[in-house]
Each structure stands twice: as structure tokens, then as C-alpha cells.
Motif scaffolding. Structure first.
Motif, PDB file in Angstrom:
ATOM      1  N   ARG A   1     -36.917 -67.975  18.560  1.00 58.24           N
ATOM      2  CA  ARG A   1     -37.664 -69.236  18.474  1.00 58.24           C
ATOM      3  C   ARG A   1     -37.367 -70.055  19.720  1.00 58.24           C
ATOM      4  NH1 ARG A   1     -35.031 -69.260  12.907  1.00 58.24           N
ATOM      5  NH2 ARG A   1     -33.289 -70.060  14.131  1.00 58.24           N
ATOM      6  N   GLU A   2     -38.381 -70.484  20.398  1.00 61.72           N
ATOM      7  CA  GLU A   2     -38.205 -71.317  21.591  1.00 61.72           C
ATOM      8  C   GLU A   2     -38.406 -72.787  21.208  1.00 61.72           C
ATOM      9  OE1 GLU A   2     -37.104 -70.411  24.409  1.00 61.72           O
ATOM     10  OE2 GLU A   2     -37.464 -68.254  24.596  1.00 61.72           O
ATOM     11  N   THR A   3     -37.636 -73.230  20.234  1.00 59.48           N
ATOM     12  CA  THR A   3     -37.786 -74.597  19.708  1.00 59.48           C
ATOM     13  C   THR A   3     -36.602 -75.497  20.054  1.00 59.48           C
ATOM     14  OG1 THR A   3     -36.858 -73.832  17.596  1.00 59.48           O
ATOM     15  CG2 THR A   3     -39.265 -73.896  17.792  1.00 59.48           C
ATOM     16  N   GLY A   4     -35.656 -74.999  20.855  1.00 62.17           N
ATOM     17  CA  GLY A   4     -34.492 -75.788  21.206  1.00 62.17           C
ATOM     18  C   GLY A   4     -33.538 -75.919  20.031  1.00 62.17           C
ATOM     19  N   TRP A   5     -32.477 -76.706  20.248  1.00 59.36           N
ATOM     20  CA  TRP A   5     -31.616 -77.066  19.118  1.00 59.36           C
ATOM     21  C   TRP A   5     -31.227 -78.526  19.255  1.00 59.36           C
ATOM     22  CZ3 TRP A   5     -26.128 -78.016  18.717  1.00 59.36           C
ATOM     23  CH2 TRP A   5     -25.429 -77.948  19.922  1.00 59.36           C
ATOM     24  N   LEU A   6     -30.913 -79.140  18.119  1.00 60.99           N
ATOM     25  CA  LEU A   6     -30.744 -80.589  18.051  1.00 60.99           C
ATOM     26  C   LEU A   6     -29.311 -80.944  17.673  1.00 60.99           C
ATOM     27  CD1 LEU A   6     -32.183 -83.419  18.031  1.00 60.99           C
ATOM     28  CD2 LEU A   6     -32.497 -83.056  15.565  1.00 60.99           C
ATOM     29  N   LYS A   7     -28.683 -81.776  18.491  1.00 66.28           N
ATOM     30  CA  LYS A   7     -27.408 -82.382  18.129  1.00 66.28           C
ATOM     31  C   LYS A   7     -27.718 -83.793  17.662  1.00 66.28           C
ATOM     32  CE  LYS A   7     -22.710 -83.212  19.821  1.00 66.28           C
ATOM     33  NZ  LYS A   7     -21.771 -83.019  20.957  1.00 66.28           N
ATOM     34  N   ALA A   8     -27.215 -84.161  16.489  1.00 65.16           N
ATOM     35  CA  ALA A   8     -27.637 -85.427  15.889  1.00 65.16           C
ATOM     36  C   ALA A   8     -26.453 -86.221  15.358  1.00 65.16           C
ATOM     37  CB  ALA A   8     -28.633 -85.147  14.761  1.00 65.16           C
ATOM     38  N   TRP A   9     -26.578 -87.540  15.483  1.00 69.72           N
ATOM     39  CA  TRP A   9     -25.544 -88.472  15.048  1.00 69.72           C
ATOM     40  C   TRP A   9     -26.085 -89.333  13.907  1.00 69.72           C
ATOM     41  CZ3 TRP A   9     -26.244 -86.764  19.905  1.00 69.72           C
ATOM     42  CH2 TRP A   9     -25.123 -86.384  20.661  1.00 69.72           C
ATOM     43  N   ARG A  10     -25.310 -89.486  12.851  1.00 69.59           N
ATOM     44  CA  ARG A  10     -25.714 -90.337  11.729  1.00 69.59           C
ATOM     45  C   ARG A  10     -25.518 -91.813  12.062  1.00 69.59           C
ATOM     46  NH1 ARG A  10     -25.353 -87.273   6.452  1.00 69.59           N
ATOM     47  NH2 ARG A  10     -25.078 -85.085   7.055  1.00 69.59           N
ATOM     48  N   SER A  11     -24.437 -92.130  12.751  1.00 67.57           N
ATOM     49  CA  SER A  11     -24.152 -93.516  13.134  1.00 67.57           C
ATOM     50  C   SER A  11     -24.681 -93.769  14.539  1.00 67.57           C
ATOM     51  CB  SER A  11     -22.646 -93.775  13.043  1.00 67.57           C
ATOM     52  OG  SER A  11     -21.946 -92.885  13.888  1.00 67.57           O
ATOM     53  N   ASP A  12     -24.181 -94.766  15.197  1.00 62.07           N
ATOM     54  CA  ASP A  12     -24.656 -95.109  16.534  1.00 62.07           C
ATOM     55  C   ASP A  12     -24.081 -94.128  17.557  1.00 62.07           C
ATOM     56  OD1 ASP A  12     -25.689 -96.238  18.770  1.00 62.07           O
ATOM     57  OD2 ASP A  12     -24.350 -97.983  18.777  1.00 62.07           O
ATOM     58  N   GLY A  13     -24.847 -93.096  17.845  1.00 57.70           N
ATOM     59  CA  GLY A  13     -24.375 -92.099  18.797  1.00 57.70           C
ATOM     60  C   GLY A  13     -25.097 -92.150  20.125  1.00 57.70           C
ATOM     61  N   LEU A  14     -25.766 -93.258  20.404  1.00 66.99           N
ATOM     62  CA  LEU A  14     -26.575 -93.328  21.617  1.00 66.99           C
ATOM     63  C   LEU A  14     -25.739 -93.112  22.880  1.00 66.99           C
ATOM     64  CD1 LEU A  14     -29.306 -93.792  22.943  1.00 66.99           C
ATOM     65  CD2 LEU A  14     -28.840 -96.258  22.892  1.00 66.99           C
ATOM     66  N   ALA A  15     -24.582 -93.787  22.949  1.00 68.03           N
ATOM     67  CA  ALA A  15     -23.741 -93.648  24.146  1.00 68.03           C
ATOM     68  C   ALA A  15     -23.275 -92.204  24.315  1.00 68.03           C
ATOM     69  CB  ALA A  15     -22.548 -94.592  24.066  1.00 68.03           C
ATOM     70  N   ALA A  16     -22.891 -91.564  23.212  1.00 69.84           N
ATOM     71  CA  ALA A  16     -22.434 -90.172  23.279  1.00 69.84           C
ATOM     72  C   ALA A  16     -23.572 -89.247  23.691  1.00 69.84           C
ATOM     73  CB  ALA A  16     -21.863 -89.744  21.928  1.00 69.84           C
ATOM     74  N   ALA A  17     -24.763 -89.478  23.153  1.00 69.45           N
ATOM     75  CA  ALA A  17     -25.921 -88.644  23.503  1.00 69.45           C
ATOM     76  C   ALA A  17     -26.277 -88.803  24.972  1.00 69.45           C
ATOM     77  CB  ALA A  17     -27.114 -89.015  22.626  1.00 69.45           C
ATOM     78  N   GLN A  18     -26.265 -90.022  25.460  1.00 68.80           N
ATOM     79  CA  GLN A  18     -26.604 -90.269  26.864  1.00 68.80           C
ATOM     80  C   GLN A  18     -25.556 -89.678  27.800  1.00 68.80           C
ATOM     81  OE1 GLN A  18     -27.040 -94.552  26.739  1.00 68.80           O
ATOM     82  NE2 GLN A  18     -29.281 -94.412  26.530  1.00 68.80           N
ATOM     83  N   ALA A  19     -24.275 -89.754  27.404  1.00 69.19           N
ATOM     84  CA  ALA A  19     -23.213 -89.181  28.234  1.00 69.19           C
ATOM     85  C   ALA A  19     -23.359 -87.664  28.314  1.00 69.19           C
ATOM     86  CB  ALA A  19     -21.845 -89.561  27.669  1.00 69.19           C
ATOM     87  N   GLU A  20     -23.676 -87.032  27.172  1.00 69.51           N
ATOM     88  CA  GLU A  20     -23.856 -85.576  27.175  1.00 69.51           C
ATOM     89  C   GLU A  20     -25.095 -85.191  27.975  1.00 69.51           C
ATOM     90  OE1 GLU A  20     -24.430 -81.992  23.909  1.00 69.51           O
ATOM     91  OE2 GLU A  20     -23.055 -83.665  23.461  1.00 69.51           O
ATOM     92  N   GLN A  21     -26.148 -85.968  27.846  1.00 69.82           N
ATOM     93  CA  GLN A  21     -27.361 -85.700  28.613  1.00 69.82           C
ATOM     94  C   GLN A  21     -27.074 -85.776  30.111  1.00 69.82           C
ATOM     95  OE1 GLN A  21     -30.555 -88.685  28.620  1.00 69.82           O
ATOM     96  NE2 GLN A  21     -32.044 -87.029  28.314  1.00 69.82           N
ATOM     97  N   ALA A  22     -26.312 -86.771  30.527  1.00 72.77           N
ATOM     98  CA  ALA A  22     -25.984 -86.929  31.943  1.00 72.77           C
ATOM     99  C   ALA A  22     -25.131 -85.753  32.439  1.00 72.77           C
ATOM    100  CB  ALA A  22     -25.243 -88.244  32.166  1.00 72.77           C
ATOM    101  N   ALA A  23     -24.181 -85.293  31.599  1.00 68.82           N
ATOM    102  CA  ALA A  23     -23.340 -84.159  31.986  1.00 68.82           C
ATOM    103  C   ALA A  23     -24.172 -82.898  32.162  1.00 68.82           C
ATOM    104  CB  ALA A  23     -22.252 -83.945  30.942  1.00 68.82           C
ATOM    105  N   LEU A  24     -25.137 -82.682  31.275  1.00 67.13           N
ATOM    106  CA  LEU A  24     -26.006 -81.515  31.390  1.00 67.13           C
ATOM    107  C   LEU A  24     -26.923 -81.627  32.600  1.00 67.13           C
ATOM    108  CD1 LEU A  24     -27.023 -81.039  27.639  1.00 67.13           C
ATOM    109  CD2 LEU A  24     -25.298 -79.771  28.920  1.00 67.13           C
ATOM    110  N   ALA A  25     -27.411 -82.822  32.857  1.00 70.12           N
ATOM    111  CA  ALA A  25     -28.340 -83.032  33.971  1.00 70.12           C
ATOM    112  C   ALA A  25     -27.699 -82.715  35.315  1.00 70.12           C
ATOM    113  CB  ALA A  25     -28.851 -84.468  33.959  1.00 70.12           C
TER     114      ALA A  25
END
Length: 419
Positions: free
Chosen positions: A141-165
Motif C-alpha cells: 500500500r502506498e498510503t504512507g503511515w501516520l504518527k499521531a498525538w492525542r494531546s498537544d503534539g504540534l511542537a514534537a511533530a514539527q521537530a520530527e518533520q524538520a529532522a526528516l526534511a
């Protein structure tokens, strides 16, 4: 042939029929070498069976990063589902633990991420090619995979995105509404998500390994089911003693995952191998409320993924002895959390436990043994062995043929731990 000589002779004997071993065998056969792959069980029946089936572009960050040190206080309580550890094991393996934690620094993280990026990039290309050749393209399946946060995970998501970029890996930060649009059949429990858009997944990792093994056999390679007892130098090559016979080979590839270190001990190698044990359970899915891609619950440290037989829920990491009795407490803790997001029914089959081989720097060994000609090591791929198997196998096959591997492999040299 003289009396006592092995009845089978090949160029390459690969010991281990998980994703790494089968990949090494197939890559060697592609180079025209005669190959036999040996395992006590059928291909893809051990560690390569029990995973989330993700072919991940973004698994470049090793487990021991600065974020691990930041979260260490909550892990020390041994109550968090993402990580459990056995105190007696930790005391007996204090040297390994200290080396593992010592690598979790910013200066050591980026070089390891770069090394994994090269290995993973090669592996993804091979996976997408081989799965078509093997007649198993219906499983991907070429649908990607999702890492998700129940609480406020915006900073963590953005930091991981920047590291991958930094490595050219694309991802998308999603809010609650975007997650619901992406996965309309789940409960809107997550406030922030990071979609790894260049990642694929499969509906049965064990079946994919078997398909690759069948492709190897169709191309002239041999798959043999037998226990491996020991290996020893023999003339210009090696003698492999099995439970039901012997093999002579010019080259031996040790790809036995968590059993690799034991096989090497009689040759004088002391490999600092530990084990990321993990558990999973599969459940009957609701056809009307299907999960469309793997989801990693960041707070719970577990994964939910759609499989051929239903929804598979995988636990976090347990650090303990490879063969210690099963402790299903992590899995039992996260199944209710998974049910709060995805609708699924009764359990299917038995709960599974496996041990993923891990070295202190979270990088595999890929290369020649320091003191023995024709002996090659390919293990320690920790929890991303399904993703990185093809690249590992291709590198070993290239080295056997005297060619450069398809990525920079110096960081994976066995010399960093054994001499």
C-alpha cells in the motif's frame, strides 16, 4: 569427494531466512552465485513475521537519541507502555546500557541518521522492485503511515518533520480535521499527526518474505529448513554443520538475527547484542470501519496496522533476555487504547512475541568478519529489519563479489564492536 566431505557445496550459504537473510540470498543469486539459505523454520516465520509491515522512509532516527534522554525519567518507572525493562537484565548488562545511552547525544545522532538514510533509501527502491518481481504487488500500500498525538503534539511533530526534511524526506503535519479526512473510519482522538508520505506498508510481512524466498528459489537458489549447529573454517571456505547434514561454502553470511551472536562465539567473537522484545495481537476488523494505513500512537508507544487477517496491534519495546518468559503487560495496556480509536472485534490466533537484535548504537552489522575470510555478518537491524533487509542483503552480496555496496556502509562495519 573424500569420505566425510559435505554433500552440498555452494558459493554462498546464508544462515537465517528472515528478511535480511532472504534478501542477501536473492541479491547474491542475482550476481550469479550459487546460494543456499538455511533456517530452522520457514522463511519469514520468526522476527520478520511479527512487525507492523511498514517499509519506512522516515525510520532514520535511532532509538537512542537526545529525546530518549529527555524521556528517561518516565521510562525509569517501568510503567510506560512504550518501554519496559528488566532490572536484573539491566544490571547484568550495565555495559551495554551505558554504551546505548552514551550514543544518545546530538553529535552522534546525525551521523547515524545519515547512515540509516543511505541504507533505507536503497532498501525502499529494492522493496518496490522486488515485490513486483515476486508477484506480491497486491500486498503493498502506498498510503504512507501516520504518527499521531492525542494531546498537544504540534511542537514534537514539527521537530520530527524538520529532522526528516534535512535528509529530503517529505512529511505533512495534520490537524484533527485533516486526520479525520485521511482516516474517516477512526474516532477523532488525535489532535496532531505527522504523515510520512514516502512510506509504504504491506498486509502481511511474513508473506512478503516468503514471496521473496520463492523468487530466490525460482531463480536457482535453494531454501533449506534445518537447524544450524555450528560453522568452522574448512579449506578455502567454510563447513556449516546442520541438524541433518553439512554444507561446504566459499562464503557464509550470518543473518540469524537474535541468534547470531551465539553462533559466532566459538570463533572468538563477542558481540554486544541486546534484544528489543516486542509483542503483537491481531483482531477481526470491521469491514465497514476499516483502518487505511498504519498509525503510531505517540503517547501510547504502540502501532495499529491493517493486515490481511485483521487489525494488528503491536506493543512498545521490552528490554530483557531474549528467551525470558513472555510478559504481555505492555500489550494488554495498549489494546484498550487502540480500541478507543479503531473499531475491531475478537482476537485472531495467539499473541506473538519476538526479539529484535540491537547493538548499542542502534545500527546493524553489515560487512566482513575481522579475522575470518569469507565470513560475513548481517544482523542487528533492530526494529527496522523488515524495512532495511533488502539494502543489507544487497550490500553483503556486493562485498562478496568484491564490489562497492550501493550506499556508504562504513558506519555499519563489524569492526566497530568486534576485532
Amino acid at each position: 569427494m573424500s569420505e566425510g566431505e559435505p554433500t552440498e557445496q555452494v558459493d554462498v550459504a546464508v544462515l537465517g531466512a528472515g528478511m535480511v537473510g532472504v534478501s542477501a540470498g536473492f541479491a547474491a543469486r542475482q550476481r550469479g552465485l550459487s546460494v543456499i539459505v538455511v533456517d530452522r523454520r520457514e522463511p519469514g516465520s520468526e522476527t520478520s513475521y511479527g512487525n507492523a509491515g511498514i517499509i519506512s522512509s522516515g525510520s532514520i532516527l535511532p532509538l537512542n537519541t537526545p529525546s530518549l534522554l529527555k524521556n528517561l525519567p518516565k521510562y525509569l518507572t517501568n510503567a510506560h507502555p512504550a518501554l519496559r525493562w528488566n532490572i536484573a537484565w539491566a544490571l547484568a548488562n550495565a555495559g551495554w546500557v551505558m554504551r546505548f545511552l552514551a550514543a544518545a547525544t546530538p553529535s552522534q545522532t546525525k551521523p547515524r541518521a545519515a547512515a540509516l538514510h543511505g541504507l533505507i533509501g536503497t532498501s525502499l527502491k529494492l522493496h518496490r522492485d522486488w515485490i513486483v518481481q515476486a508477484g506480491a504487488s497486491h500486498r503493498i500500500r502506498e498510503t504512507g503511515w501516520l504518527k499521531a498525538w492525542r494531546s498537544d503534539g504540534l511542537a514534537a511533530a514539527q521537530a520530527e518533520q524538520a529532522a526528516l526534511a534535512e535528509f529530503g524526506i517529505r512529511s505533512e503535519v495534520l490537524d484533527r480535521q485533516a486526520i479525520s479526512a485521511l482516516e474517516p473510519n477512526i474516532v477523532p482522538a488525535y489532535s496532531v499527526g505527522l504523515l510520512h508520505t514516502q512510506t509504504a506498508s504491506v498486509d502481511s510481512p511474513g508473506a512478503v518474505v516468503k514471496a521473496y524466498a520463492q523468487m530466490l528459489a525460482a531463480g536457482g537458489g535453494t531454501i533449506r529448513q534445518s537447524g544450524v549447529r555450528r560453522i568452522e573454517p574448512h579449506g578455502d571456505g567454510w563447513r556449516v554443520q546442520l541438524a541433518d547434514g553439512e554444507i561446504a561454502a566459499r562464503h557464509v553470511v550470518v543473518a540469524l538475527g537474535p541468534w547470531s551472536a551465539e553462533l559466532l562465539q566459538p570463533l572468538g567473537y563477542r558481540v554486544p547484542l541486546a534484544f528489543e522484545r516486542g509483542y503483537h495481537q491481531q483482531f477481526v476488523s470491521n469491514p465497514a470501519r476499516k483502518l487505511l494505513r498504519p498509525i503510531h500512537d505517540a503517547e501510547g508507544g504502540f502501532l495499529m496496522t491493517p493486515m490481511e487477517q485483521g487489525v494488528r496491534v503491536t506493543s512498545g519495546v521490552e528490554l530483557t533476555a531474549r528467551d525470558a518468559p513472555s510478559n504481555f503487560s505492555q500489550l494488554e495496556a495498549v489494546v484498550p487504547m487502540a480500541r478507543s480509536v479503531v473499531e475491531f472485534g475478537d482476537a485472531v490466533g495467539e499473541r506473538w512475541r519476538g526479539a529484535r537484535p540491537t547493538l548499542p548504537d542502534s545500527l546493524p552489522m553489515i560487512g566482513k568478519a575481522p579475522r575470518h575470510r569469507g565470513l560475513w555478518l548481517a544482523f542487528g537491524n533492530q526494529h527496522i529489519g523488515f524495512t532495511t533487509g533488502p539494502g543489507t542483503g544487497a550490500a553483503i552480496a556486493a562485498m562478496i563479489a568484491g564490489d562497492a555496496p550501493p550506499f556508504e556502509a562504513q558506519a555499519f562495519s563489524p569492526n566497530r564492536y568486534i576485532a
